[in-house]
Each structure stands twice: as C-alpha cells, then as structure tokens.
Scaffold this motif. Structure first.
Motif, mmCIF file in Angstrom:
data_model
loop_
_atom_site.group_PDB
_atom_site.id
_atom_site.type_symbol
_atom_site.label_atom_id
_atom_site.label_comp_id
_atom_site.label_asym_id
_atom_site.label_seq_id
_atom_site.Cartn_x
_atom_site.Cartn_y
_atom_site.Cartn_z
ATOM 1 N N TYR A 326 5.544 6.462 10.383
ATOM 2 C CA TYR A 326 5.174 5.287 9.591
ATOM 3 C C TYR A 326 4.253 4.375 10.384
ATOM 4 O O TYR A 326 4.454 4.152 11.579
ATOM 5 N N GLN A 330 -0.544 -0.004 7.667
ATOM 6 C CA GLN A 330 -0.979 0.509 6.368
ATOM 7 C C GLN A 330 -0.260 -0.160 5.201
ATOM 8 O O GLN A 330 -0.574 0.107 4.045
ATOM 9 N N GLY A 331 0.723 -1.014 5.527
ATOM 10 C CA GLY A 331 1.463 -1.691 4.463
ATOM 11 C C GLY A 331 2.502 -0.778 3.843
ATOM 12 O O GLY A 331 2.541 0.430 4.106
ATOM 13 N N ARG A 332 3.359 -1.332 3.027
ATOM 14 C CA ARG A 332 4.421 -0.562 2.393
ATOM 15 C C ARG A 332 3.974 -0.105 1.013
ATOM 16 O O ARG A 332 3.427 -0.882 0.234
ATOM 17 N N ARG A 333 4.217 1.154 0.743
ATOM 18 C CA ARG A 333 3.863 1.701 -0.551
ATOM 19 C C ARG A 333 4.846 2.804 -0.908
ATOM 20 O O ARG A 333 5.599 3.280 -0.065
ATOM 21 N N ARG A 334 4.847 3.182 -2.144
ATOM 22 C CA ARG A 334 5.763 4.234 -2.597
ATOM 23 C C ARG A 334 5.487 5.526 -1.830
ATOM 24 O O ARG A 334 4.355 5.985 -1.739
ATOM 25 N N ASN A 336 5.760 9.593 -0.739
ATOM 26 C CA ASN A 336 5.622 10.887 -1.385
ATOM 27 C C ASN A 336 6.564 11.895 -0.743
ATOM 28 O O ASN A 336 6.897 11.790 0.437
ATOM 29 N N LYS A 389 3.486 13.522 -5.386
ATOM 30 C CA LYS A 389 4.144 12.316 -5.866
ATOM 31 C C LYS A 389 5.444 12.699 -6.559
ATOM 32 O O LYS A 389 5.461 13.540 -7.453
#
Length: 460
Positions: A326, A330-334, A336, A389
């Motif tokens: 991680y 890059q920030g938090r995102r959903r 995969n 996804k």
C-alpha cells in the motif's frame, strides 16, 4: 477477506509487510475468519507474512526455545469439513467464507504428531471445553452460549479430538471474544505411548481418588494420580480498551531462542502430500485416519538426513513481497481482488527442500511470483497477478451469515490467536519464552489469569 464493508480499512499491517515497521520479537500466528485468504493460501505450509511475523500455515508445527508449538487455522463448519480446497481467485460471496473453513486433512496431519506438544493454537474453542470449568460466569456474561453448550454445539469437534489426542500443555484460542480458562485432565495414554516409543516398560498406573462429576456444564476433578497430565486452556477477549485480550505465560527455555522447523511435522507433510486436493472433492484419507500412525519411516529418515546436511533446523528469514505494498500517497480507494493464485517463493523453497511437487495451483493461469511488478529495494521481481474489480454483491454484502458475528458486537468472533516468542539473545531461564495475545495491541491483563491448579475459580 470476509468482513462487512463498513469495517474495511487498510489499518497498519502494510507497514510491517513493507518493512516500515517490525515486530519487536519473533511472532507467530494462525488464521481465523477475517484474514486475507488469498495471501495466506500462498503460505499454505507456513512462512513469513512479514519480517519477524510467521504464519503457521493452515496447520503446522514449529519449535521455539525447545518447545513445540502447533496450530490449526480457520473455523469449523461441518458442511465443508470433508471438502478439498477448491476455493480459487477471484472469490465469490460463498468461497470468500469457505476458504477459511477447517478441512479434515489438516486435522489428520496434526493427529499424526507423536512427540509432546507444549502449545496448540486454534481459532475455535474445542467442543465441550466449558464442561471443564465452572461455566456459570461465562453463561452470565454470554447467555446465548448456554443453549449451545447444553446441545454440545459450542466449539469445534475436531479440536476436541486434537485436545484428547495430542494433550498439549497449553491450548490458546480466540473467536468468541471472551476470556475463559479451563483445566482439562487426561488419561496417561500419551505418556504411555512415549514410553513405548522409547522402548521402556511401563505398567498400567493405578488411578486413586479420581472422581469426575458433571453438574450441568461443570466438571470438577476432585482427585487424580500424582503427575496426571492436564491441558491448561485459555481463550482471550478481543483487543479493546478494558478487555482481557493479553496474558503472558512463561515457559522454561530448553532450546535455541529462534524459530525452527519441526522435523516430525515436515516428515508428516511428506507422508501426506498426495492427500492434498484443490477441487471440491477431497482425496480419501486412510481408513485409520484418526489413528496416530505417524509419518512413514522413510520420510522421517529423509528429514533427518536433510537437517544433517543443512546443519541447522532454523527457519530461514526468506520473506519476499509478492504484491506491491500500500502506498499512502496514492490515497484510499476501493481495492481490487487478484484474479489468479500466486506462488510464494517461500512455499516453493520449502517444497523443493522436502523434494515435493508444488500442489497449490487451482488453474492453469496461476502465476509464479515474478511476472507483474518489481520490488526495487531488493532488486527482486515478484508478481501481483492480474487484478479485477470485485463484484458489487461481494463488496456491498450486508446479509447475515449464520456463522458470522458483527465485529463491533460484544458477541462477535475473535481475531486469530498469536504467540509472540521472546527475542533471541534473551537470558536463558529469565525471559518469558512466550507471550500470548489475540491481537496486535498490548495491555495489562489484570488478575483473571490462566489457572495454576484445578481448584482455581473463575472470577469476573
């Protein structure tokens, strides 16, 4: 992992995986029911999940300080117990749960252990464990446990078999988010077996003054033979302020303070390697699967010769990242889900050392680590697999599964039990040989300790 969407958070493990943080002492753990099953599958036979943090595998045994520590990952669901490990990536809403359910093969492997076991770790409690303690305190705190205990449904039947057969000195568990100690008396079958193995002659010991009385869910041992074998069981609460989630247990140092392979366990892996199945249909176990036949002699000889050549049983520190860590920038995102299985270099190295074929691939498109990204710090190419996804119905599932308990509930299932071993270099006979916990935090446990003798009473 199987977890409600509202609880999904990156948290801090990525720092240990990436090397930004390190466990202060050698730490081992087993899997429960809220782990990243795809990552643990890579380390099916055990391996470093991060530097200084060792996963014991779906079942396993290692040695530290001269003590054998055995473990069984996952939770018991009777419908899946006789299946093979058919769950492959990408998981759906069913396989993301069944992936962590205990299989009979792993219980069979643990049943073959012949030498004494100091500690056994499990997520589930052994079935009927509440009958070896005054359980009124437990049922007052968790009233819904009482009906399950009276039906004999509270806990895992396979774990009960392991408890009665292996008779470890200590058994540590989690899962039910409540602290509960018990003392389980055993017959002398294990000690007699060990004496026979050593060629010693032992007569049948007379048991005097032993009377076991069962009153509802309580059993009390009023007397026993001198030196009667007992297992001291301890389940701990979840890691929250004011909860009993940590207790330190000191064991004598009887060997090197480093994590070592257990030769007998490796021989068992060789003897049972062909019983592994990656389809729903399991390979039939031997007719006497519940017996303690142990590993085959030629597998014992193979492992003995192996360690004579190696000169050590120490587990190599060969952790390798198999997916990009991680990156907070890059920030938090959903997230995969990986689409394909990965071959972890640690698992490949272990099987190669044992002269065994790799048997964890679910499909032809399984990838070896080394095909999709580069670990620039170490100059080693390791793979992350093709990403996809996750389906909406999996990401947003809120329906109640009968085996699940909400994580924020006082009734919910626990985190995986862990044992943190004393750091190498600690003074022999002075430092604790093991610290027991059910989570990453640390706190003082208070006065409600594991029983020292059979007459200890449970107190709030």
């Amino acid at each position: 992992m199987s977890i409600p969407v509202k609880y999904r958070d990156i948290m801090t493990f990525w720092k240990y995986y990436k090397g930004e943080a390190q466990a202060p002492m050698p730490t081992i753990f087993i899997g429960g029911n809220h782990e990243a099953s795809n990552y643990l599958w890579e380390l099916h036979y055990g391996g470093w999940a991060a530097p200084n943090i060792y996963f014991m595998g779906y079942a396993g045994a290692v040695r530290f300080g001269g003590h054998r520590i055995a473990g069984l990952s996952g939770t018991y669901v009777s419908q899946h117990y006789h299946w093979g490990h058919h769950e492959k990536l990408p998981y759906d809403e069913r396989t993301v749960k069944s992936a962590y359910h205990v299989r009979q093969l792993h219980v069979h492997r643990l049943m073959q252990l012949q030498q004494p076991t100091s500690i056994l770790l499990s997520h589930d409690w052994p079935n009927l464990i509440t009958r070896y303690r005054n359980s009124s305190w437990l049922f007052n705190k968790k009233p819904y446990f009482k009906a399950e205990a009276e039906r004999g449904d509270l806990g895992s039947p396979p774990n009960q078999e392991l408890l009665q057969t292996l008779q470890p000195d200590y058994w540590f568990a989690a899962h039910l988010h409540v602290k509960f100690p018990a003392v389980v008396p055993h017959k002398q079958q294990q000690q007699q077996h060990q004496a026979q193995q050593a060629g010693q002659q032992h007569g049948q010991q007379q048991q005097q003054g032993k009377q076991v009385q069962q009153d509802g869910q309580q059993q009390q041992v009023h007397g026993s033979d001198v030196g009667q074998k007992v297992t001291r069981f301890l389940a701990l609460d979840k890691c929250l302020p004011g909860r009993d989630f940590l207790q330190v247990v000191e064991l004598p140092v009887e060997g090197p303070l480093e994590l070592c392979y257990d030769p007998e366990w490796l021989a068992i892996l060789r003897s049972t390697h062909d019983l592994m199945s990656t389809s729903k249909t399991a390979v039939p176990l031997p007719p006497n699967w519940g017996g303690r036949t142990g590993p085959k002699q030629y597998d014992i000889d193979f492992v003995d010769q192996l360690f004579k050549q190696r000169g050590t049983t120490a587990i190599p520190h060969n952790f390798a990242m198999t997916a990009p860590p991680y990156d907070p920038s890059q920030g938090r995102r959903r997230g995969n889900m990986p689409r394909t299985d990965l071959r972890n270099p640690q698992t490949e190295a272990l099987l190669q050392m044992l002269g065994l074929r790799y048997n964890l691939d679910h499909a032809e498109n399984s990838r070896t680590a080394g095909s999709s990204w580069t670990n620039r710090r170490g100059g080693v190419v390791v793979g992350a697999g093709t990403m996809y996804k996750a389906p909406t119905n999996l990401l947003s599932q809120q329906q109640k599964n009968p085996e699940e308990i909400d994580i924020d509930s006082d009734d919910d299932e626990g985190t995986a039990a862990a044992v943190s071993a004393a750091a190498p270099g600690a003074a022999e006979g002075t430092a604790p040989a093991a610290a027991v916990a059910t989570g990453p935090a640390a706190a003082v446990a208070g006065d409600f300790e594991i029983p020292i003798d059979d007459e200890d009473e449970v107190q709030e």
